[in-house]
Scaffold this motif. Structure first.
Motif, PDB file in Angstrom:
ATOM      1  N   ARG A   1     -14.222  10.504 -19.121  1.00  0.00           N
ATOM      2  CA  ARG A   1     -13.994   9.454 -18.124  1.00  0.00           C
ATOM      3  C   ARG A   1     -13.241  10.092 -16.970  1.00  0.00           C
ATOM      4  NH1 ARG A   1     -12.083   5.851 -21.276  1.00  0.00           N
ATOM      5  NH2 ARG A   1      -9.837   6.106 -21.065  1.00  0.00           N
ATOM      6  N   LEU A   2     -13.575   9.679 -15.743  1.00  0.00           N
ATOM      7  CA  LEU A   2     -12.922  10.216 -14.546  1.00  0.00           C
ATOM      8  C   LEU A   2     -12.557   9.038 -13.658  1.00  0.00           C
ATOM      9  CD1 LEU A   2     -15.341  13.224 -13.916  1.00  0.00           C
ATOM     10  CD2 LEU A   2     -13.005  13.326 -14.830  1.00  0.00           C
ATOM     11  N   GLU A   3     -11.282   8.856 -13.436  1.00  0.00           N
ATOM     12  CA  GLU A   3     -10.809   7.636 -12.786  1.00  0.00           C
ATOM     13  C   GLU A   3      -9.906   7.928 -11.604  1.00  0.00           C
ATOM     14  OE1 GLU A   3      -8.063   5.437 -15.224  1.00  0.00           O
ATOM     15  OE2 GLU A   3      -8.378   3.575 -14.107  1.00  0.00           O
ATOM     16  N   ASP A   4     -10.244   7.311 -10.482  1.00  0.00           N
ATOM     17  CA  ASP A   4      -9.404   7.355  -9.296  1.00  0.00           C
ATOM     18  C   ASP A   4      -8.977   5.943  -8.914  1.00  0.00           C
ATOM     19  OD1 ASP A   4      -9.537  10.146  -8.798  1.00  0.00           O
ATOM     20  OD2 ASP A   4     -11.557   9.891  -7.973  1.00  0.00           O
ATOM     21  N   ASP A   5      -7.930   5.863  -8.102  1.00  0.00           N
ATOM     22  CA  ASP A   5      -7.459   4.579  -7.575  1.00  0.00           C
ATOM     23  C   ASP A   5      -7.812   4.536  -6.096  1.00  0.00           C
ATOM     24  OD1 ASP A   5      -6.371   4.254 -10.087  1.00  0.00           O
ATOM     25  OD2 ASP A   5      -4.421   5.072  -9.482  1.00  0.00           O
ATOM     26  N   ILE A   6      -8.554   3.500  -5.701  1.00  0.00           N
ATOM     27  CA  ILE A   6      -9.024   3.493  -4.316  1.00  0.00           C
ATOM     28  C   ILE A   6      -8.676   2.201  -3.588  1.00  0.00           C
ATOM     29  CG2 ILE A   6     -10.820   5.188  -4.767  1.00  0.00           C
ATOM     30  CD1 ILE A   6     -12.871   3.158  -4.967  1.00  0.00           C
ATOM     31  N   LEU A   7      -8.485   2.360  -2.294  1.00  0.00           N
ATOM     32  CA  LEU A   7      -8.133   1.246  -1.406  1.00  0.00           C
ATOM     33  C   LEU A   7      -9.343   0.944  -0.534  1.00  0.00           C
ATOM     34  CD1 LEU A   7      -5.975  -0.580   0.119  1.00  0.00           C
ATOM     35  CD2 LEU A   7      -5.644   1.409   1.626  1.00  0.00           C
ATOM     36  N   VAL A   8      -9.721  -0.319  -0.491  1.00  0.00           N
ATOM     37  CA  VAL A   8     -10.791  -0.728   0.420  1.00  0.00           C
ATOM     38  C   VAL A   8     -10.182  -0.840   1.825  1.00  0.00           C
ATOM     39  CG1 VAL A   8     -12.547  -2.475   0.919  1.00  0.00           C
ATOM     40  CG2 VAL A   8     -11.900  -1.996  -1.457  1.00  0.00           C
TER      41      VAL A   8
ATOM     42  N   ILE B   1       0.836  -1.204   0.000  1.00  0.00           N
ATOM     43  CA  ILE B   1       0.000   0.000   0.000  1.00  0.00           C
ATOM     44  C   ILE B   1       0.871   1.254   0.000  1.00  0.00           C
ATOM     45  CG2 ILE B   1      -1.694   1.326   1.356  1.00  0.00           C
ATOM     46  CD1 ILE B   1      -2.849  -1.515   2.173  1.00  0.00           C
ATOM     47  N   ALA B   2       1.991   1.186   0.738  1.00  0.00           N
ATOM     48  CA  ALA B   2       2.907   2.331   0.740  1.00  0.00           C
ATOM     49  C   ALA B   2       3.446   2.585  -0.665  1.00  0.00           C
ATOM     50  CB  ALA B   2       4.058   2.078   1.721  1.00  0.00           C
ATOM     51  N   GLU B   3       3.776   1.513  -1.384  1.00  0.00           N
ATOM     52  CA  GLU B   3       4.261   1.663  -2.764  1.00  0.00           C
ATOM     53  C   GLU B   3       3.167   2.250  -3.664  1.00  0.00           C
ATOM     54  OE1 GLU B   3       7.354   0.947  -4.366  1.00  0.00           O
ATOM     55  OE2 GLU B   3       7.954   1.064  -2.256  1.00  0.00           O
ATOM     56  N   LEU B   4       1.954   1.744  -3.490  1.00  0.00           N
ATOM     57  CA  LEU B   4       0.843   2.225  -4.328  1.00  0.00           C
ATOM     58  C   LEU B   4       0.529   3.692  -4.039  1.00  0.00           C
ATOM     59  CD1 LEU B   4      -1.257  -1.048  -4.167  1.00  0.00           C
ATOM     60  CD2 LEU B   4      -0.425   0.016  -6.281  1.00  0.00           C
ATOM     61  N   ASP B   5       0.604   4.076  -2.766  1.00  0.00           N
ATOM     62  CA  ASP B   5       0.417   5.498  -2.436  1.00  0.00           C
ATOM     63  C   ASP B   5       1.458   6.348  -3.161  1.00  0.00           C
ATOM     64  OD1 ASP B   5      -1.847   5.922  -0.769  1.00  0.00           O
ATOM     65  OD2 ASP B   5      -0.805   5.040   0.951  1.00  0.00           O
ATOM     66  N   HIS B   6       2.694   5.854  -3.158  1.00  0.00           N
ATOM     67  CA  HIS B   6       3.766   6.611  -3.802  1.00  0.00           C
ATOM     68  C   HIS B   6       3.552   6.665  -5.326  1.00  0.00           C
ATOM     69  CE1 HIS B   6       7.575   8.469  -4.447  1.00  0.00           C
ATOM     70  NE2 HIS B   6       8.119   7.418  -5.008  1.00  0.00           N
ATOM     71  N   ALA B   7       3.172   5.520  -5.884  1.00  0.00           N
ATOM     72  CA  ALA B   7       2.914   5.488  -7.338  1.00  0.00           C
ATOM     73  C   ALA B   7       1.800   6.470  -7.706  1.00  0.00           C
ATOM     74  CB  ALA B   7       2.545   4.075  -7.781  1.00  0.00           C
ATOM     75  N   CYS B   8       0.810   6.592  -6.825  1.00  0.00           N
ATOM     76  CA  CYS B   8      -0.291   7.526  -7.096  1.00  0.00           C
ATOM     77  C   CYS B   8       0.169   8.970  -6.961  1.00  0.00           C
ATOM     78  CB  CYS B   8      -1.480   7.206  -6.196  1.00  0.00           C
ATOM     79  SG  CYS B   8      -2.332   5.689  -6.724  1.00  0.00           S
ATOM     80  N   ASP B   9       1.006   9.240  -5.963  1.00  0.00           N
ATOM     81  CA  ASP B   9       1.552  10.600  -5.849  1.00  0.00           C
ATOM     82  C   ASP B   9       2.308  10.985  -7.128  1.00  0.00           C
ATOM     83  OD1 ASP B   9       0.516  11.155  -3.368  1.00  0.00           O
ATOM     84  OD2 ASP B   9       2.318  10.558  -2.267  1.00  0.00           O
ATOM     85  N   MET B  10       3.101  10.051  -7.623  1.00  0.00           N
ATOM     86  CA  MET B  10       3.853  10.317  -8.858  1.00  0.00           C
ATOM     87  C   MET B  10       2.897  10.444 -10.050  1.00  0.00           C
ATOM     88  SD  MET B  10       7.140  10.484  -8.279  1.00  0.00           S
ATOM     89  CE  MET B  10       6.713  11.390  -6.807  1.00  0.00           C
ATOM     90  N   GLY B  11       1.841   9.634 -10.024  1.00  0.00           N
ATOM     91  CA  GLY B  11       0.848   9.695 -11.102  1.00  0.00           C
ATOM     92  C   GLY B  11       0.123  11.034 -11.123  1.00  0.00           C
TER      93      GLY B  11
ATOM     94  N   HIS C   1      -9.023   7.257  -1.136  1.00  0.00           N
ATOM     95  CA  HIS C   1      -8.262   7.450  -2.361  1.00  0.00           C
ATOM     96  C   HIS C   1      -6.795   7.207  -2.075  1.00  0.00           C
ATOM     97  CE1 HIS C   1     -11.918   9.843  -3.473  1.00  0.00           C
ATOM     98  NE2 HIS C   1     -11.731   9.121  -4.563  1.00  0.00           N
ATOM     99  N   LEU C   2      -6.109   6.520  -2.969  1.00  0.00           N
ATOM    100  CA  LEU C   2      -4.674   6.316  -2.804  1.00  0.00           C
ATOM    101  C   LEU C   2      -3.928   7.602  -3.131  1.00  0.00           C
ATOM    102  CD1 LEU C   2      -4.342   2.733  -4.283  1.00  0.00           C
ATOM    103  CD2 LEU C   2      -3.631   3.405  -1.972  1.00  0.00           C
ATOM    104  N   GLY C   3      -2.773   7.789  -2.504  1.00  0.00           N
ATOM    105  CA  GLY C   3      -1.984   8.996  -2.736  1.00  0.00           C
ATOM    106  C   GLY C   3      -2.354  10.080  -1.744  1.00  0.00           C
ATOM    107  N   THR C   4      -1.451  11.035  -1.572  1.00  0.00           N
ATOM    108  CA  THR C   4      -1.697  12.054  -0.552  1.00  0.00           C
ATOM    109  C   THR C   4      -2.562  13.204  -1.053  1.00  0.00           C
ATOM    110  OG1 THR C   4       0.490  12.920  -1.095  1.00  0.00           O
ATOM    111  CG2 THR C   4       0.313  11.613   0.897  1.00  0.00           C
ATOM    112  N   THR C   5      -2.503  13.488  -2.363  1.00  0.00           N
ATOM    113  CA  THR C   5      -3.402  14.516  -2.892  1.00  0.00           C
ATOM    114  C   THR C   5      -4.191  13.930  -4.044  1.00  0.00           C
ATOM    115  OG1 THR C   5      -1.633  15.271  -4.321  1.00  0.00           O
ATOM    116  CG2 THR C   5      -2.010  16.558  -2.321  1.00  0.00           C
ATOM    117  N   ARG C   6      -5.379  14.453  -4.233  1.00  0.00           N
ATOM    118  CA  ARG C   6      -6.225  13.956  -5.316  1.00  0.00           C
ATOM    119  C   ARG C   6      -6.206  14.971  -6.443  1.00  0.00           C
ATOM    120  NH1 ARG C   6     -12.684  13.237  -4.917  1.00  0.00           N
ATOM    121  NH2 ARG C   6     -13.003  11.921  -6.754  1.00  0.00           N
ATOM    122  N   LEU C   7      -6.174  14.486  -7.661  1.00  0.00           N
ATOM    123  CA  LEU C   7      -6.257  15.391  -8.807  1.00  0.00           C
ATOM    124  C   LEU C   7      -7.582  16.139  -8.769  1.00  0.00           C
ATOM    125  CD1 LEU C   7      -4.961  13.010 -11.618  1.00  0.00           C
ATOM    126  CD2 LEU C   7      -3.934  15.228 -11.032  1.00  0.00           C
TER     127      LEU C   7
END
Lengths: 477, 477
Positions: free
Chosen positions: B444-451, B186-196, B458-464
């Protein structure tokens, strides 16, 4: 890409060369499929088979083509889109429209290609096809011909027995054509080189102490992807230039190092460029660096001046190695009779690769067809010596050949050990003096050149700075 | 990448899940080979097999591994480098060193993998392996098991008969583990989302009338290559958002259009992100655009709010489609009973894809293992209806699932025709009113989410930026 008449003329010429080689039956061309990145529907950027592009001009997956060698009848095999394709990929011209741009008026379903190949083989009609390094193509042709994938593609060096399944005649006919570039191809290559010079300029401008190799390589790759299809090969950008194909970009530009950048750009037409420059990390060469750099630069110039129709590139390689040994002798790194050193392969300890390779639609043009057919004449045998053995292009040059000129000097302690342990240095190498170069790295300087009627010219309108003073000047800006 | 104990624990858990499924014999993991770009020695950027990374952590070509399911004995198969490798690729740690980082102390030559698989099969010891979309892996496993390449990999949807050669138990065991992400993942995915998010911000900042789509996509791709492994999938950046996977970037940003950007970044660890935003080309939505945009944005929010453990994503998809139909009804584009429209699949004419998919080491996580095993429970059947039939993830959610939330509305005249011709619209669609949307494009509007334990985040520290006003504000900067 080109006018349909160019493709028609190429195919006509191909048929006549196949006939001259005594080939009968049908020649088939299998275009590339998609190549999965991590799962089937997530592909790398599509890259068409280069000979498919050369003869048929169609740059999409899912295509194949055939030519009957006795009557020249042609067919393109591909499927028209359905509603699902339209949703995911948008409306598309018909296969017939696409074939028309290649000057072909007969089309058939993709599955009919399989049927046609199987039918021919069942009826003892020879089916000629090219070897391919793409696993999709190898699997498909293996399946259709009842061979194993290894049989339809053998890595170089080839011998004729390897061509039981793919076709030696077809390799020879295609190689004979693609090795000599026509005016339309040369214009593309000039453009690819101009773009390649811009790409390298971005790298050079980014070379500052403290910069990340990764950022420089990324900026160069972005330029290639934005202005063309992408990079010709994974960019080499490293302060460990002694690693010939070092793809690690994790370094920080550090005082006193040499940054080797070997990179090229491939256009949307797939014609490409391939340049190498080696830069002083701080913008100024040390004395030790300049001494070696100037030898390599002089070798690059020496080789270029020797290139002309009728000269074999094997001779250019050997003469350039001799020139290099003279330079290394002046520095006291080797001692002895230069010609004997050359014959004993001493140059290979410093330059364990060949002077250059053919370039065109592939950066190592047609390498999958077997370097011994692409880069060697009937009467030339591949050497086993380190360096000369890696020479990819040895042929007698003719106008229209496009080759790279890329001498290098590398200091590879593991290779010194190998030479010493196996007695390959034959006492010519001054290992004591070499120790001072253990952390030197490596230098390579590469240009792309066209063989002309009278000699050669550099491709592209401007040449990247190459003399040591020019490089230092360019880095001041 | 991770500590060796993580890999050891994963393999131990894998063995116990395989045993629980009644599997015997040996499980083998074949790492990926290189994939040729245009010829064998010119490869695309190497991408390791995701399950190989997950269980063994080794990110290089030329590796395989095995686990004995009865006693847990493990072996890694790979070759140490020789002098040629050192010249071309530099010195390398030994295979034993590399295996040690995965917590494995037994290594063997790469060729021994082939011998081991053949020996097991000859002695009726079951050999379990995963399907792979990479042709190299398919060829190799087909050769070793005496199957055809098609048998070792079948495209989805699977049924059990397809697993005669690859292993259904292994698919189930691996899927059950990889679907639930642990804290390190999850930490990696959060980081990948921040970069995304940063990658998307580059695209948004470049969106100005007259700009080239190609330059925007190039700049985003460069960011991905510089800050991570590269893009998660070929970037979609198009003013024809109605083409779901449109990879054409030849357009110029033009007044009155919508620019759809669907792009993600994959880290060096291969954990990835995948976001979509749709921007007004000029920085301001037209009224017509805003009306549709706000429906899609509301659907994205609606779906997110519904996500929680115990809820099936199939239900979220259906409820979101219902929500979308209400919006379209308000605009007069459809008329009739919303629940009947939903059941009749009318939403599929506007959103012919599923609401989302699993994400992790693969952007469509484990898609090659068969979407019906990855995204569906034992008691869920894949639908055939357009839209719902494309839903890649239908399962009952559990904490640790990572999914995308990506509703969209597209105006695809060819699809209207298809619905009308086949009577699929059942009289619910107001085709007269739709004509005004023929050149609208798609959103289309797409977010990455963690259950999570209680719901979702939402994954990542900020949302687009996603609300229409937020997007317009962001584009002013």
């Amino acid at each position: 890409m080109f006018n349909e008449n160019i493709y028609k003329a190429r195919r006509k010429e191909f048929v006549s060369r196949m006939q001259a080689l005594g080939a009968e039956g049908v020649a088939v061309f299998l275009g590339n499929g998609e190549a999965a990145m991590n799962y089937s529907s997530n592909s790398y950027r599509f890259r068409q088979d280069s000979s498919f592009v050369y003869f048929w001009g169609i740059d999409e997956p899912g295509f194949a083509a055939s030519i009957n060698l006795s009557n020249g009848k042609e067919c393109i095999y591909a499927d028209d889109v359905d509603i699902d394709d339209i949703i995911w990929m948008g409306p598309q011209p018909t296969v017939l429209d696409k074939a028309g741009k290649a000057g072909v008026d007969k089309v058939s379903k993709y599955a009919d290609f399989d049927t046609a190949v199987r039918f021919a083989l069942q009826n003892d009609i020879p089916v000629h096809f090219l070897p391919s390094g793409r696993y999709f193509n190898r699997m498909k042709m293996a399946e259709l011909t009842g061979s194993t994938a290894a049989q339809v593609y053998k890595t170089a060096p080839y011998d004729e027995a390897d061509y039981v399944h793919s076709s030696l005649e077809m390799v020879k006919a295609v190689v004979s054509m693609r090795l000599v570039k026509d005016d339309a191809e040369i214009a593309e290559l000039d453009h690819a080189c101009d773009m390649g010079v811009q790409m390298h300029t971005i790298g050079r401008n980014g070379c500052r102490l403290g910069a990340l190799e990764r950022d420089l390589a990324g900026a160069m790759d972005a330029f290639a992807a934005t202005k063309g299809w992408g990079v010709s090969f994974p960019t080499i950008l490293s302060q460990n230039g002694q690693i010939l194909h070092g793809h690690d970009h994790s370094g920080v530009i550090t005082e006193g190092r040499l940054l080797l950048i070997d990179a090229g750009l491939t256009l949307d037409s797939y014609y490409c460029s391939d340049f190498t420059r080696t830069l002083p990390s701080s913008g100024k060469f040390t004395t030790m660096q300049r001494e070696i750099y100037d030898i390599v630069e002089s070798c690059n110039e020496f080789a270029f001046n020797m290139v002309a129709p009728g000269v074999s590139y094997r001779d250019v390689h050997l003469a350039t190695c001799r020139h290099m040994l003279c330079g290394l002798k002046d520095l006291g790194l080797v001692n002895g009779d230069t010609d004997v050193m050359l014959a004993e392969g001493i140059a290979g300890m410093f330059m364990p690769h060949g002077l250059g390779h053919n370039m065109g639609l592939d950066v190592h043009d047609m390498e999958d067809y077997g370097e011994n057919y692409v880069g060697y004449d009937e009467d030339q045998q591949r050497a086993s010596q380190l360096g000369l053995g890696s020479l990819r292009m040895a042929r007698k040059l003719v106008p229209g050949n496009v080759i790279t000129d890329e001498p290098g000097i590398y200091f590879i302690p593991a290779l010194w050990e190998y030479f010493r342990k196996n007695g390959l240095d034959k006492g010519f190498v001054n290992f004591d003096k070499l120790q001072a170069y253990a952390d030197f790295g490596g230098i390579r300087l590469e240009d792309d050149i066209l063989v002309t009627e009278n000699g050669a010219r550099h491709l592209g309108t401007t040449r990247l700075p190459i003399k040591s003073a020019e490089v230092e000047d360019a880095m001041k800006q």
